[in-house]
Design a protein around this motif. Structure first.
Motif, PDB file in Angstrom:
ATOM      1  N   SER A  71       6.195   0.507  -1.811  1.00 40.92           N
ATOM      2  CA  SER A  71       4.452   0.444  -1.705  1.00 40.92           C
ATOM      3  C   SER A  71       4.131   1.543  -1.250  1.00 40.92           C
ATOM      4  O   SER A  71       2.451   1.533  -0.402  1.00 40.92           O
ATOM      5  CB  SER A  71       3.931  -0.912  -1.205  1.00 40.92           C
ATOM      6  N   GLN A  72       4.622   1.361   0.603  1.00 39.88           N
ATOM      7  CA  GLN A  72       4.442   2.400   1.904  1.00 39.88           C
ATOM      8  C   GLN A  72       4.026   3.634   0.851  1.00 39.88           C
ATOM      9  O   GLN A  72       3.211   4.240   2.286  1.00 39.88           O
ATOM     10  CB  GLN A  72       4.741   2.211   2.816  1.00 39.88           C
ATOM     11  N   LEU A  77       0.506   3.208  -0.821  1.00 37.49           N
ATOM     12  CA  LEU A  77      -0.693   3.388   0.203  1.00 37.49           C
ATOM     13  C   LEU A  77      -0.262   5.134   1.028  1.00 37.49           C
ATOM     14  O   LEU A  77      -2.104   4.994   0.821  1.00 37.49           O
ATOM     15  CB  LEU A  77      -0.338   2.280   2.010  1.00 37.49           C
ATOM     16  N   LEU A  78       0.211   5.538   1.540  1.00 38.04           N
ATOM     17  CA  LEU A  78       0.023   7.106   2.035  1.00 38.04           C
ATOM     18  C   LEU A  78      -0.886   7.868   0.940  1.00 38.04           C
ATOM     19  O   LEU A  78      -1.206   8.599   1.395  1.00 38.04           O
ATOM     20  CB  LEU A  78       1.553   7.430   2.359  1.00 38.04           C
ATOM     21  N   LYS A 123       0.080  -5.975  -3.592  1.00 37.48           N
ATOM     22  CA  LYS A 123      -0.563  -7.064  -2.384  1.00 37.48           C
ATOM     23  C   LYS A 123      -0.508  -8.323  -2.755  1.00 37.48           C
ATOM     24  O   LYS A 123      -0.470  -9.314  -2.012  1.00 37.48           O
ATOM     25  CB  LYS A 123      -0.995  -5.517  -1.369  1.00 37.48           C
ATOM     26  N   TYR A 146      -1.821  -0.170  -5.094  1.00 37.03           N
ATOM     27  CA  TYR A 146      -1.278  -0.725  -3.587  1.00 37.03           C
ATOM     28  C   TYR A 146      -2.237  -2.309  -3.704  1.00 37.03           C
ATOM     29  O   TYR A 146      -1.380  -3.161  -3.145  1.00 37.03           O
ATOM     30  CB  TYR A 146      -1.528   0.125  -2.450  1.00 37.03           C
TER      31      TYR A 146
END
Length: 298
Positions: free
Chosen positions: A90-91, A94-95, A64, A60
């Motif tokens: 991408s989210q 992150l999760l 970014k 991640y």
């Protein structure tokens, strides 16, 4: 989605965690402690959650920062490229990172409640290491060198032994230090192809600061030290003589080191030696594990 999760978790590299836990469990058994299958399973799940979390955070944050768009990926370095190909995920990455970290924390707290609080002394720094590795630790050369080894050697291997055996021993520390040196070397060598890209995002690991060729010398010294610790531990009686079986990994070293120095400044030709390094990080501890099984319970 499953393919994305496996890519972000770098599922093909999670075997290293299983090797660490298997080594800790075998050492605990060899020391005469009774293994609880459920406890071993929980330790393995918590450890895998830790590895998945650090990988997902790395994927991640490197996406970014733009680093993933700069690196020349190899099968062993430069990230998985999952988020470059599917930026909308991408989210999800992150999760996965946060969810795995929460699973690790929950499992660690449960183990400390069921057993004792002392393993939290390495569990809490381990959580901080997982989150801080990509964002902060990569900017400090010596810490960046040692952090992966500390994570897998001290926090994971030693921590697993501590939970499974209920106490620490000299042999557990020896195995932890050997794994620490091997895994630090694993990440050190994997940084060689990424030097130019990593510079552009502000990283300062050893191959950037002292160059690839001097870093190859550091690699060699750490590898030599791991074998020296092994032999000294056997002589001192901390490990059974059967642990000499681990020396059967030396032919891999004999193939790896000449190639490393020959192509240290030609990272595009290093890929076969990165593969040998990954193999060594599995074969060495597995031979050590086999030696402990051969020796039988103390």
């Amino acid at each position: 989605m499953f393919k994305v999760l496996c890519g972000v978790a770098r599922a093909n590299f999670l075997s290293l965690t299983l090797v660490c836990i298997a080594l800790a469990a075998t050492a605990s058994w060899q020391a005469g402690h009774t293994l609880s299958p459920m406890l071993l399973l929980l330790v393995a799940v918590v450890s895998l959650a830790a590895h998945i979390s650090v990988n997902a955070f790395n994927e991640y944050f490197d996406f970014k920062s733009g680093l993933d768009f700069l690196t020349q990926r190899t099968p062993f370095s430069g990230g998985s490229g999952t988020l470059v190909n599917q930026p909308e995920a991408s989210q999800l990455a992150l999760l996965l990172a946060i969810g795995s970290l929460l699973l690790l924390i929950s499992g660690g707290l449960y183990l400390s409640y069921q057993l004792n609080w002392q393993p939290l002394l390495i569990g809490i720094p381990g959580v901080l290491l997982i989150y801080g590795y990509t964002q902060y630790i990569n900017r400090w050369p010596l810490l960046c060198l040692l952090a992966p080894g500390i994570g897998f050697g001290i926090f994971m291997t030693l921590g697993a032994y501590w939970v499974l055996a209920g106490s620490l021993s000299a042999s557990a520390w020896v195995l932890a230090f050997i794994m620490m040196l091997l895994v630090s070397n694993l990440l050190l060598l994997n940084q060689f192809p990424d030097v130019e890209a990593d510079k552009q995002v502000g990283r300062r690991h050893l191959p950037i600061v002292i160059g690839r060729r001097h870093s190859a010398s550091v690699y060699s010294l750490l590898l030599l030290l791991s074998y020296l610790i092994l032999i000294l531990a056997i002589v001192a009686g901390y490990l059974p003589w059967h642990s000499l079986l681990a020396l059967l990994s030396l032919p891999l070293v004999a193939r790896l080191l000449p190639g490393l120095f020959r192509y240290a400044d030609k990272p595009e030709q290093l890929t076969p030696y990165l593969g040998l390094n990954v193999l060594l990080c599995h074969v060495y501890p597995l031979l050590l594990l086999a030696g402990l099984i051969w020796a039988g319970p103390a």
